[in-house]
Design an enzyme around this catalytic site. Structure first.
Site, short mmCIF file in Angstrom:
data_model
loop_
_atom_site.label_atom_id
_atom_site.label_comp_id
_atom_site.label_asym_id
_atom_site.label_seq_id
_atom_site.Cartn_x
_atom_site.Cartn_y
_atom_site.Cartn_z
N ASN A 126 1.03 -2.49 5.33
CA ASN A 126 0.39 -1.20 5.49
C ASN A 126 -0.89 -1.04 4.68
O ASN A 126 -1.73 -0.20 5.01
CB ASN A 126 1.37 -0.09 5.09
CG ASN A 126 0.69 1.23 4.84
OD1 ASN A 126 0.36 1.97 5.77
ND2 ASN A 126 0.47 1.56 3.56
N SER A 181 -4.35 0.73 13.77
CA SER A 181 -5.00 2.04 13.93
C SER A 181 -5.42 2.18 15.38
O SER A 181 -5.74 1.19 16.05
CB SER A 181 -6.22 2.14 13.02
OG SER A 181 -7.02 3.28 13.37
N GLY A 190 0.81 -1.21 0.00
CA GLY A 190 0.00 0.00 0.00
C GLY A 190 0.84 1.26 0.00
O GLY A 190 0.49 2.26 0.62
N ALA A 191 1.96 1.22 -0.73
CA ALA A 191 2.94 2.31 -0.67
C ALA A 191 2.81 3.29 -1.83
O ALA A 191 3.73 4.06 -2.09
CB ALA A 191 4.35 1.73 -0.62
N ALA A 215 -12.66 -3.28 13.57
CA ALA A 215 -12.51 -4.71 13.82
C ALA A 215 -11.30 -5.28 13.10
O ALA A 215 -10.54 -6.08 13.66
CB ALA A 215 -13.78 -5.44 13.38
N LYS A 238 -8.59 -3.65 12.20
CA LYS A 238 -7.37 -3.14 12.81
C LYS A 238 -7.11 -3.78 14.18
O LYS A 238 -5.96 -4.01 14.57
CB LYS A 238 -7.45 -1.62 12.93
CG LYS A 238 -7.40 -0.90 11.59
CD LYS A 238 -6.13 -1.20 10.81
CE LYS A 238 -5.93 -0.25 9.65
NZ LYS A 238 -4.69 -0.55 8.89
N TYR A 263 -13.79 -1.35 9.87
CA TYR A 263 -12.40 -0.88 9.88
C TYR A 263 -11.77 -1.14 11.25
O TYR A 263 -10.66 -1.66 11.35
CB TYR A 263 -12.37 0.60 9.54
CG TYR A 263 -11.00 1.22 9.50
CD1 TYR A 263 -10.24 1.22 8.33
CD2 TYR A 263 -10.46 1.83 10.63
CE1 TYR A 263 -8.98 1.81 8.30
CE2 TYR A 263 -9.21 2.42 10.61
CZ TYR A 263 -8.47 2.40 9.44
OH TYR A 263 -7.22 2.99 9.42
N VAL A 307 -3.12 -7.12 -1.98
CA VAL A 307 -2.55 -7.82 -0.82
C VAL A 307 -3.44 -8.94 -0.31
O VAL A 307 -2.97 -9.79 0.46
CB VAL A 307 -2.25 -6.85 0.33
CG1 VAL A 307 -1.17 -5.85 -0.05
CG2 VAL A 307 -3.51 -6.12 0.80
#
Length: 248
Positions: free
Chosen positions: A90, A142, A13-14, A157, A159, A155, A64
């Site tokens: 990421n 997060s 995710g870069a 859950a 993280k 989101y 990913v």
């Protein structure tokens, strides 16, 4: 700086935001970086920025949540420089909805990108690291995985799952020379956060003791620290560049 010159990194995710800042910071500190992103043009753009600054990077676009795409990134690292010594998981997405209105497809995609993607990345990285008796994994979680977030149940859950995965894997492999830690950023000025409603952003900013969101470079600095020998006794930890949203 050259404290990371021994590292060969894969950063997922870069292509933008936090991931791009991480890839750039690692390269600035001497690491060779495989830049993964779902969008090939975004991955190539990050590589171009790194190359322009004198760093070393190559692009490996892919999803990913797809083991074949992840394997491709690691094979590229292995074929070009040697096995990956630093894995930064990421990649992420964001979507806003209350649980009562949340579609199953949106739940599944959130879990697939964040938690499944992190698992696949860790699983692909860990074998060569254990064989070498050395390596670093940094998973991007997060602060919402610690405290929850309104309209971000899926989101949060995902993280929270990444934090649990990180702690469990750290217990499995630390004695064999592989350090595993997580970073749990607070709200950061990225395209993902700007995609959330203005009301959500304003309410969250008002809750922060610091009174403002962080920048991608703040997270990148934390990852670079965890990747370095300065963090040699950090194991299974979750560091929080979060403007004070979570205090531990």
């Amino acid at each position: 700086m050259s404290r990371l010159k021994h590292h060969r990194a894969v950063v997922t995710g870069a292509g933008a935001g936090i991931g791009r800042a991480i890839a750039q910071r690692l390269a600035e500190e001497g690491a060779k970086v495989v830049v993964n992103d779902l969008l090939a043009e975004s991955a190539e753009a990050t590589v171009a920025l790194i190359s322009k600054a004198g760093g070393t990077a190559i692009a490996s676009p892919g999803d990913v949540s797809n083991p074949q795409d992840v394997d491709q990134a690691y094979r590229l690292c292995e074929d070009t420089w040697g096995h990956c010594t630093l894995a930064v998981n990421n990649a992420g997405i964001v979507h806003q909805a209350r649980l009562a209105e949340l579609d199953l497809a949106d739940w599944d995609r959130m879990i697939a990108v964040h938690l499944r993607g992190c698992f696949i990345g860790c699983r692909r990285a860990i074998g060569p690291m254990l064989e070498a008796g050395d390596g670093v994994i940094v998973n991007i979680a997060s602060q919402l995985g610690q405290i929850g977030g309104i309209e971000l149940t899926h989101y949060s859950a995902a993280k929270a799952g990444i934090i649990g995965l990180t702690k469990s894997l750290a217990r499995e492999v630390s004695a064999q020379g592989v350090r595993v830690n997580a970073v749990a950023p607070g709200p950061i000025n990225t395209e993902l956060v700007r995609a959330l409603s203005k009301d959500w952003q304003a309410a969250k900013a008002a809750e922060l003791p610091l009174g403002r969101f962080g920048e991608p470079e703040d997270v990148a600095a934390t990852v670079a620290f965890l990747a370095s020998d300065d963090a040699k006794i950090y194991v299974g930890q979750t560091l929080g560049p979060n403007s004070g949203d979570v205090m531990l």
